[in-house]
Design a protein around this motif. Structure first.
Motif, PDB file in Angstrom:
ATOM      1  N   HIS A  69       0.866  -1.194   0.000  1.00  0.00           N
ATOM      2  CA  HIS A  69       0.000   0.000   0.000  1.00  0.00           C
ATOM      3  C   HIS A  69       0.898   1.238   0.000  1.00  0.00           C
ATOM      4  N   GLN A  72       0.221   3.955   2.549  1.00  0.00           N
ATOM      5  CA  GLN A  72       0.443   3.695   3.981  1.00  0.00           C
ATOM      6  C   GLN A  72       1.915   3.810   4.364  1.00  0.00           C
ATOM      7  N   LEU A  84      -6.371  -6.220  12.791  1.00  0.00           N
ATOM      8  CA  LEU A  84      -6.694  -5.627  11.492  1.00  0.00           C
ATOM      9  C   LEU A  84      -7.853  -4.625  11.512  1.00  0.00           C
ATOM     10  N   TRP A  87      -7.349  -1.515  13.512  1.00  0.00           N
ATOM     11  CA  TRP A  87      -6.251  -0.754  12.902  1.00  0.00           C
ATOM     12  C   TRP A  87      -6.743  -0.011  11.646  1.00  0.00           C
ATOM     13  N   LEU A  88      -7.579  -0.679  10.858  1.00  0.00           N
ATOM     14  CA  LEU A  88      -8.110  -0.019   9.657  1.00  0.00           C
ATOM     15  C   LEU A  88      -8.962   1.187  10.037  1.00  0.00           C
ATOM     16  N   THR A  92      -5.822   3.567   9.650  1.00  0.00           N
ATOM     17  CA  THR A  92      -5.539   3.461   8.220  1.00  0.00           C
ATOM     18  C   THR A  92      -6.515   4.300   7.387  1.00  0.00           C
ATOM     19  N   ARG A 196     -11.118  -3.042  -2.350  1.00  0.00           N
ATOM     20  CA  ARG A 196     -10.265  -3.154  -1.155  1.00  0.00           C
ATOM     21  C   ARG A 196     -10.386  -4.535  -0.511  1.00  0.00           C
ATOM     22  N   PHE A 197     -11.599  -4.910  -0.149  1.00  0.00           N
ATOM     23  CA  PHE A 197     -11.949  -6.268   0.258  1.00  0.00           C
ATOM     24  C   PHE A 197     -13.464  -6.306   0.356  1.00  0.00           C
ATOM     25  N   HIS A 223      -7.833  -8.458  -0.864  1.00  0.00           N
ATOM     26  CA  HIS A 223      -7.401  -9.160   0.353  1.00  0.00           C
ATOM     27  C   HIS A 223      -8.323 -10.350   0.591  1.00  0.00           C
ATOM     28  N   GLU A 226      -7.545 -12.871   5.837  1.00  0.00           N
ATOM     29  CA  GLU A 226      -6.345 -12.378   6.504  1.00  0.00           C
ATOM     30  C   GLU A 226      -6.430 -12.587   8.019  1.00  0.00           C
ATOM     31  N   HIS A 263      -2.631 -12.463   1.530  1.00  0.00           N
ATOM     32  CA  HIS A 263      -2.722 -13.136   2.839  1.00  0.00           C
ATOM     33  C   HIS A 263      -3.125 -14.611   2.799  1.00  0.00           C
ATOM     34  N   SER A 288       3.351  -8.436   8.050  1.00  0.00           N
ATOM     35  CA  SER A 288       2.023  -7.886   8.324  1.00  0.00           C
ATOM     36  C   SER A 288       1.180  -8.879   9.123  1.00  0.00           C
ATOM     37  N   LEU A 292      -0.294  -7.638  12.727  1.00  0.00           N
ATOM     38  CA  LEU A 292      -1.742  -7.442  12.907  1.00  0.00           C
ATOM     39  C   LEU A 292      -2.412  -8.671  13.534  1.00  0.00           C
ATOM     40  N   ASP A 314       3.316  -5.603   2.175  1.00  0.00           N
ATOM     41  CA  ASP A 314       2.091  -5.099   2.800  1.00  0.00           C
ATOM     42  C   ASP A 314       2.347  -3.926   3.742  1.00  0.00           C
TER      43      ASP A 314
HETATM   44  N1  GUN Z   1      -7.709  -5.426   4.399  1.00  0.00           N
HETATM   45  C1  GUN Z   1      -8.394  -4.391   3.869  1.00  0.00           C
HETATM   46  N2  GUN Z   1      -7.632  -3.291   3.777  1.00  0.00           N
HETATM   47  C2  GUN Z   1      -6.428  -3.620   4.260  1.00  0.00           C
HETATM   48  C3  GUN Z   1      -5.202  -2.903   4.426  1.00  0.00           C
HETATM   49  O1  GUN Z   1      -5.072  -1.721   4.116  1.00  0.00           O
HETATM   50  N3  GUN Z   1      -4.169  -3.604   4.962  1.00  0.00           N
HETATM   51  C4  GUN Z   1      -4.274  -4.916   5.311  1.00  0.00           C
HETATM   52  N4  GUN Z   1      -3.206  -5.534   5.814  1.00  0.00           N
HETATM   53  N5  GUN Z   1      -5.405  -5.599   5.166  1.00  0.00           N
HETATM   54  C5  GUN Z   1      -6.463  -4.966   4.651  1.00  0.00           C
END
Ligand code: GUN
Ligand code: FE
Length: 423
Positions: A69, A72, A84, A87-88, A92, A196-197, A223, A226, A263, A288, A292, A314
């Motif tokens: 990213h 980031q 995760l 943290w997002l 993030t 993104r996911f 992703h 993860e 992941h 990562s 996380l 990552d």
């Molecule tokens: N899953 C969705 N967004 C992210 C991200 O920015 N980083 C990570 N590690 N996992 C994610």
């Protein structure tokens, strides 16, 4: 001249997972930006090529970062005490909001690009943010730096902070505009479709993005599996899907074009059969996954069973832009998996992890990461003379291992991407 030259040095590469080639004091011949051969004594027919004498230095393939990213990079090494989803949301997403401001994006992406140039990676598959203009700026910087990368404008139309949300129709339209601008403006840098996911993308958005990938024949990155709380959340969001991977597939985002999923820590016995697809690549991001608290991805299983896997930094889940660190982290966590999870899965060896970071992961991008004939001239020259040791008689492979583990600060001595000497 760029593209046609000979390098003399101590040459190392891994053409297969269990095989490394060592050519002490030999010549690597490059013509038209492709590897021609490695020779112990240089043939007369190559004597007119420009010679670079790197005697005593290590000459290895450049690596490929399958998941990073760029947006980031600014907050690497911060806020590492959360899992995760927390943290997002708390760090993030608020940080990525700042990329609406093009002057902030310029500052941040200049630093990222400079550091990626100095890293061991020739290729990278990059997430930017939802912002089209700042993502195009990143593409321009990478193109000018000479780095062949895939760059994605991120898509997010649900479950985000108000400042980092798109309307579904705007997200689709701007993605198509972005794709067209990148395809018409750049030659090294290419677009990649980047939902993104699943939690960030509505069904309608996923389906439209899958169609764009097919229409323009572009890869998809996202992703997958993860972190356990993320896996549980996807089950709630997609109650009719049999797995997280199936939720992508049912929404048209799976293997219709080349696809890289970061992941896959929790994919074993949930969805591994869907990952066994020649279009599917797994980006293993061990640093990562540790930071996380996501877990340990069973790289041994995927490597031995013929899956396409590569390594990812990552950033900023991972802190190091250097894939040398990803190589040693992959070995370390595979040892923990062997000892603490399943003794049947042997630890990765250094050479296997090097193979994953170079040729196997590189196959997502092109013929890169090896010195076999016809491969792209993506090359690093490393000077290990400053890593003092009284040991004598180390093999070339041992010197490469020691260099990668010690990973001295600073750039390689030389870096060549697709035949062009960056420095
Ligand atoms: N899953 C969705 N967004 C992210 C991200 O920015 N980083 C990570 N590690 N996992 C994610
Ligand atoms: Fe990521």
């Amino acid at each position: 001249m760029d593209g046609n030259f000979v390098i003399r040095g101590d040459i190392f590469f891994t053409p297969e997972k269990n095989k490394c080639e060592m050519h002490p004091d030999s010549y690597l011949v490059v013509k038209d930006s492709r590897i021609v051969c490695v020779e112990k004594n240089l043939s007369k027919k190559y004597s007119s090529l420009e010679k670079h004498d790197c005697s005593g230095k290590l000459v290895i393939p450049a690596l490929s970062d399958l998941h990073v990213h760029a947006s980031q990079f600014a907050f690497r090494g911060l806020w590492m005490d959360e899992e995760l989803l927390e943290w997002l949301n708390s760090h993030t997403f608020p940080e990525e909001e700042k990329f609406a401001d093009i002057s902030y994006a310029r500052k941040a992406y200049e630093i990222f690009t400079r550091q990626l140039v100095r890293s061991p990676s020739a290729h990278a598959c990059i997430f930017a943010t939802i912002h089209k203009d700042s993502t195009l700026l990143l593409c321009r910087m990478l193109e000018e730096a000479g780095l062949p990368c895939y760059v994605g404008k991120v898509n997010m139309d649900r479950n985000s902070t108000p400042g980092l949300s798109e309307k579904t129709e705007d997200s689709i339209r701007e993605t198509e505009e972005y794709i067209n601008e990148v395809l018409s403006s750049f030659s090294l840098v290419k677009p990649v479709v980047t939902p993104r996911f699943i939690p960030s993308c509505s069904d309608e958005l996923c389906r439209a993005l899958g169609e764009l990938a097919v229409k323009y024949d572009l890869p998809v990155q996202s992703h997958l599996s993860e972190n356990l709380s993320e896996v549980d959340w996807v089950k709630e969001l997609c109650p009719d899907s049999t797995s997280y991977a199936a939720s992508y597939k049912e929404r048209g985002l799976w293997g219709r074009t080349k696809t890289v999923m970061a992941h896959c820590v929790h994919s074993l016995s949930r969805e591994e059969e869907l990952l066994k697809d020649e279009n599917l690549f797994i980006a293993h991001c061990p640093d990562s996954n540790t930071n996380l608290v996501s877990g340990i991805m069973p790289a041994r299983y995927f490597l031995d069973n013929g899956y396409n896997i590569g390594l990812g930094s990552d950033i900023a889940g991972g802190v190091s832009i250097s894939l040398f660190d990803a190589i040693t982290d992959a070995v370390r966590v595979s040892k923990l998996y062997h000892r603490h999870v399943d003794e049947r899965f042997a630890p990765l060896t250094f050479k296997e992890a090097f193979f994953i970071a170079s040729k196997l992961g590189g196959s997502f991008f092109s013929k890169t990461g090896s010195f076999e004939s016809g491969y792209d001239a993506d090359i690093l020259v490393l000077d290990d003379s400053s890593l003092e040791t009284p040991l004598e008689g180390l093999t070339v492979a041992e010197r490469v291992e020691r260099y990668v583990y010690l990973n001295p600060k600073g750039a390689p001595e030389h870096k060549i991407c697709q035949g062009k000497w960056l420095f």
